[in-house]
Motif scaffolding. Structure first.
Motif, PDB file in Angstrom:
ATOM      1  N   PHE A  99       0.835  -1.193   0.000  1.00 60.80           N
ATOM      2  CA  PHE A  99       0.000   0.000   0.000  1.00 60.80           C
ATOM      3  C   PHE A  99       0.866   1.238   0.000  1.00 60.80           C
ATOM      4  O   PHE A  99       1.928   1.259   0.619  1.00 60.80           O
ATOM      5  CB  PHE A  99      -0.889   0.038   1.253  1.00 60.80           C
ATOM      6  CG  PHE A  99      -2.024  -0.944   1.230  1.00 60.80           C
ATOM      7  CD1 PHE A  99      -3.304  -0.533   0.898  1.00 60.80           C
ATOM      8  CD2 PHE A  99      -1.822  -2.268   1.555  1.00 60.80           C
ATOM      9  CE1 PHE A  99      -4.360  -1.438   0.886  1.00 60.80           C
ATOM     10  CE2 PHE A  99      -2.862  -3.183   1.546  1.00 60.80           C
ATOM     11  CZ  PHE A  99      -4.139  -2.762   1.212  1.00 60.80           C
ATOM     12  N   VAL A 100       0.400   2.279  -0.688  1.00 55.34           N
ATOM     13  CA  VAL A 100       0.975   3.605  -0.549  1.00 55.34           C
ATOM     14  C   VAL A 100       0.075   4.318   0.451  1.00 55.34           C
ATOM     15  O   VAL A 100      -1.147   4.361   0.281  1.00 55.34           O
ATOM     16  CB  VAL A 100       1.006   4.368  -1.891  1.00 55.34           C
ATOM     17  CG1 VAL A 100       1.401   5.815  -1.670  1.00 55.34           C
ATOM     18  CG2 VAL A 100       1.964   3.684  -2.854  1.00 55.34           C
ATOM     19  N   ILE A 101       0.672   4.848   1.515  1.00 52.79           N
ATOM     20  CA  ILE A 101      -0.076   5.569   2.533  1.00 52.79           C
ATOM     21  C   ILE A 101       0.289   7.041   2.404  1.00 52.79           C
ATOM     22  O   ILE A 101       1.441   7.416   2.585  1.00 52.79           O
ATOM     23  CB  ILE A 101       0.254   5.073   3.962  1.00 52.79           C
ATOM     24  CG1 ILE A 101       0.193   3.550   4.059  1.00 52.79           C
ATOM     25  CG2 ILE A 101      -0.641   5.766   4.985  1.00 52.79           C
ATOM     26  CD1 ILE A 101      -1.144   2.922   3.844  1.00 52.79           C
ATOM     27  N   GLU A 102      -0.703   7.834   2.075  1.00 49.74           N
ATOM     28  CA  GLU A 102      -0.493   9.275   1.944  1.00 49.74           C
ATOM     29  C   GLU A 102      -1.585   9.976   2.737  1.00 49.74           C
ATOM     30  O   GLU A 102      -2.777   9.729   2.517  1.00 49.74           O
ATOM     31  CB  GLU A 102      -0.552   9.688   0.474  1.00 49.74           C
ATOM     32  CG  GLU A 102      -0.233  11.137   0.248  1.00 49.74           C
ATOM     33  CD  GLU A 102      -0.295  11.512  -1.220  1.00 49.74           C
ATOM     34  OE1 GLU A 102      -0.690  12.643  -1.496  1.00 49.74           O
ATOM     35  OE2 GLU A 102       0.030  10.672  -2.072  1.00 49.74           O
ATOM     36  N   ASN A 103      -1.187  10.819   3.684  1.00 49.69           N
ATOM     37  CA  ASN A 103      -2.138  11.506   4.569  1.00 49.69           C
ATOM     38  C   ASN A 103      -3.069  10.508   5.256  1.00 49.69           C
ATOM     39  O   ASN A 103      -4.274  10.734   5.346  1.00 49.69           O
ATOM     40  CB  ASN A 103      -2.940  12.560   3.809  1.00 49.69           C
ATOM     41  CG  ASN A 103      -2.065  13.656   3.255  1.00 49.69           C
ATOM     42  OD1 ASN A 103      -1.124  14.085   3.905  1.00 49.69           O
ATOM     43  ND2 ASN A 103      -2.350  14.089   2.047  1.00 49.69           N
ATOM     44  N   GLU A 104      -2.511   9.392   5.700  1.00 53.61           N
ATOM     45  CA  GLU A 104      -3.259   8.337   6.393  1.00 53.61           C
ATOM     46  C   GLU A 104      -4.351   7.697   5.534  1.00 53.61           C
ATOM     47  O   GLU A 104      -5.301   7.126   6.042  1.00 53.61           O
ATOM     48  CB  GLU A 104      -3.861   8.860   7.705  1.00 53.61           C
ATOM     49  CG  GLU A 104      -2.832   9.242   8.748  1.00 53.61           C
ATOM     50  CD  GLU A 104      -1.979   8.067   9.214  1.00 53.61           C
ATOM     51  OE1 GLU A 104      -2.490   6.948   9.358  1.00 53.61           O
ATOM     52  OE2 GLU A 104      -0.779   8.281   9.436  1.00 53.61           O
ATOM     53  N   VAL A 105      -4.212   7.811   4.213  1.00 47.41           N
ATOM     54  CA  VAL A 105      -5.153   7.174   3.284  1.00 47.41           C
ATOM     55  C   VAL A 105      -4.409   6.076   2.538  1.00 47.41           C
ATOM     56  O   VAL A 105      -3.411   6.344   1.862  1.00 47.41           O
ATOM     57  CB  VAL A 105      -5.744   8.196   2.291  1.00 47.41           C
ATOM     58  CG1 VAL A 105      -6.654   7.515   1.289  1.00 47.41           C
ATOM     59  CG2 VAL A 105      -6.490   9.299   3.036  1.00 47.41           C
ATOM     60  N   PRO A 106      -4.876   4.813   2.650  1.00 42.01           N
ATOM     61  CA  PRO A 106      -4.180   3.703   1.985  1.00 42.01           C
ATOM     62  C   PRO A 106      -4.652   3.495   0.545  1.00 42.01           C
ATOM     63  O   PRO A 106      -5.831   3.637   0.239  1.00 42.01           O
ATOM     64  CB  PRO A 106      -4.577   2.507   2.852  1.00 42.01           C
ATOM     65  CG  PRO A 106      -5.934   2.860   3.381  1.00 42.01           C
ATOM     66  CD  PRO A 106      -5.944   4.359   3.522  1.00 42.01           C
ATOM     67  N   LEU A 107      -3.706   3.156  -0.317  1.00 41.64           N
ATOM     68  CA  LEU A 107      -4.009   2.807  -1.708  1.00 41.64           C
ATOM     69  C   LEU A 107      -3.193   1.569  -2.047  1.00 41.64           C
ATOM     70  O   LEU A 107      -1.959   1.608  -2.027  1.00 41.64           O
ATOM     71  CB  LEU A 107      -3.641   3.954  -2.651  1.00 41.64           C
ATOM     72  CG  LEU A 107      -3.781   3.662  -4.136  1.00 41.64           C
ATOM     73  CD1 LEU A 107      -5.248   3.440  -4.517  1.00 41.64           C
ATOM     74  CD2 LEU A 107      -3.191   4.797  -4.959  1.00 41.64           C
ATOM     75  N   MET A 108      -3.875   0.454  -2.355  1.00 38.30           N
ATOM     76  CA  MET A 108      -3.160  -0.774  -2.680  1.00 38.30           C
ATOM     77  C   MET A 108      -2.635  -0.688  -4.109  1.00 38.30           C
ATOM     78  O   MET A 108      -3.394  -0.419  -5.027  1.00 38.30           O
ATOM     79  CB  MET A 108      -4.041  -2.016  -2.518  1.00 38.30           C
ATOM     80  CG  MET A 108      -3.243  -3.294  -2.712  1.00 38.30           C
ATOM     81  SD  MET A 108      -3.956  -4.818  -2.042  1.00 38.30           S
ATOM     82  CE  MET A 108      -5.522  -4.908  -2.818  1.00 38.30           C
ATOM     83  N   VAL A 109      -1.323  -0.937  -4.277  1.00 40.84           N
ATOM     84  CA  VAL A 109      -0.703  -0.870  -5.601  1.00 40.84           C
ATOM     85  C   VAL A 109      -0.234  -2.233  -6.093  1.00 40.84           C
ATOM     86  O   VAL A 109      -0.024  -2.424  -7.289  1.00 40.84           O
ATOM     87  CB  VAL A 109       0.461   0.154  -5.637  1.00 40.84           C
ATOM     88  CG1 VAL A 109      -0.047   1.549  -5.325  1.00 40.84           C
ATOM     89  CG2 VAL A 109       1.591  -0.233  -4.705  1.00 40.84           C
ATOM     90  N   ALA A 110      -0.068  -3.198  -5.170  1.00 37.86           N
ATOM     91  CA  ALA A 110       0.346  -4.550  -5.548  1.00 37.86           C
ATOM     92  C   ALA A 110      -0.183  -5.521  -4.504  1.00 37.86           C
ATOM     93  O   ALA A 110      -0.439  -5.141  -3.357  1.00 37.86           O
ATOM     94  CB  ALA A 110       1.871  -4.643  -5.648  1.00 37.86           C
ATOM     95  N   CYS A 111      -0.343  -6.775  -4.923  1.00 38.55           N
ATOM     96  CA  CYS A 111      -0.942  -7.773  -4.045  1.00 38.55           C
ATOM     97  C   CYS A 111      -0.291  -9.137  -4.267  1.00 38.55           C
ATOM     98  O   CYS A 111       0.124  -9.455  -5.380  1.00 38.55           O
ATOM     99  CB  CYS A 111      -2.440  -7.845  -4.334  1.00 38.55           C
ATOM    100  SG  CYS A 111      -3.354  -8.878  -3.194  1.00 38.55           S
ATOM    101  N   ALA A 112      -0.209  -9.924  -3.197  1.00 36.05           N
ATOM    102  CA  ALA A 112       0.326 -11.293  -3.263  1.00 36.05           C
ATOM    103  C   ALA A 112      -0.528 -12.178  -2.375  1.00 36.05           C
ATOM    104  O   ALA A 112      -0.901 -11.780  -1.274  1.00 36.05           O
ATOM    105  CB  ALA A 112       1.775 -11.318  -2.790  1.00 36.05           C
ATOM    106  N   LYS A 113      -0.842 -13.371  -2.864  1.00 36.69           N
ATOM    107  CA  LYS A 113      -1.727 -14.272  -2.126  1.00 36.69           C
ATOM    108  C   LYS A 113      -1.206 -15.696  -2.247  1.00 36.69           C
ATOM    109  O   LYS A 113      -0.839 -16.139  -3.331  1.00 36.69           O
ATOM    110  CB  LYS A 113      -3.130 -14.163  -2.727  1.00 36.69           C
ATOM    111  CG  LYS A 113      -4.150 -15.082  -2.151  1.00 36.69           C
ATOM    112  CD  LYS A 113      -5.490 -14.858  -2.856  1.00 36.69           C
ATOM    113  CE  LYS A 113      -6.434 -15.975  -2.562  1.00 36.69           C
ATOM    114  NZ  LYS A 113      -7.729 -15.819  -3.204  1.00 36.69           N
ATOM    115  N   THR A 114      -1.194 -16.420  -1.115  1.00 38.09           N
ATOM    116  CA  THR A 114      -0.805 -17.819  -1.182  1.00 38.09           C
ATOM    117  C   THR A 114      -1.937 -18.621  -1.813  1.00 38.09           C
ATOM    118  O   THR A 114      -3.100 -18.226  -1.781  1.00 38.09           O
ATOM    119  CB  THR A 114      -0.482 -18.394   0.217  1.00 38.09           C
ATOM    120  OG1 THR A 114      -1.597 -18.195   1.077  1.00 38.09           O
ATOM    121  CG2 THR A 114       0.756 -17.763   0.801  1.00 38.09           C
TER     122      THR A 114
END
Length: 181
Positions: A99-114
């Motif tokens: 996640f990119v966290i900017e001003n306490e706001v999360p934005l998911m940019v990449a994901c990994a899952k088993t």
């Protein structure tokens, strides 16, 4: 795969949001977690992440019990090794988001899952957004409380009207109610 009480969990990091890579390349990487008894070591390698001019990257991992673990990454994540002495990770797997966290706001940019993990990227985003919403509500309540206390002090000194103090009290009570909702 478990062998003699030792097991590894491996997942591939895949881009889910454009705009955070170097020269338009695809974000990618690998996360490997090796567990033995109650000790887990996380190895992560990231490719093509661009450096942020503001905000920060965080690796947020969700386990099968909906518990989150947050790991601060560098301004431009490349690799990471971290050891945990708890039972957060199990053979049931995980899903992890960068996640990119900017001003306490999360934005998911990449994901990994088993493999065969029951939660999706959408589930992870929802849980992370809920966590950050609670943080915002708590901060809003703290600010409203301080504002009310200042207004109460000013009212006691006859600097402001009763209406201004009452407005601050109403804002504080609304923030308390919002945090409890």
């Amino acid at each position: 795969m478990k062998k003699n009480g030792i097991y590894s969990l491996i997942s591939v990091v895949k881009q889910v949001k454009d705009g955070f890579s170097v020269n338009g390349k695809t974000l990618s990487g690998i996360i490997r977690i090796e567990c033995e008894d109650d000790i887990a070591t996380l190895f992560a390698s990231f490719i093509n992440f661009r450096a942020l001019s503001f905000g920060e990257y965080k690796l947020i991992i969700l386990n099968h019990q909906k518990a989150l673990k947050t790991i601060d990454l560098k301004v431009r994540p490349t690799s990471l090794t971290k050891t945990f002495e708890d039972v957060f990770f199990t053979e049931n797997g995980y899903i992890a988001g960068v996640f990119v966290i900017e001003n306490e706001v999360p934005l998911m940019v990449a994901c990994a899952k088993t493999e065969n993990f029951s939660f999706s990227a959408t589930d992870l985003k929802k849980i992370v957004y809920e966590k950050y919403a609670l943080i915002h509500k708590s901060k809003a309540k703290e600010i409203a409380k301080k504002t009310y206390e200042r207004m109460e002090s000013l009212y006691a000194q006859d600097v402001i009207s009763e209406q201004k103090r009452d407005e601050a009290l109403a804002a504080y009570q609304a923030a308390q109610a919002a945090e409890g909702a």
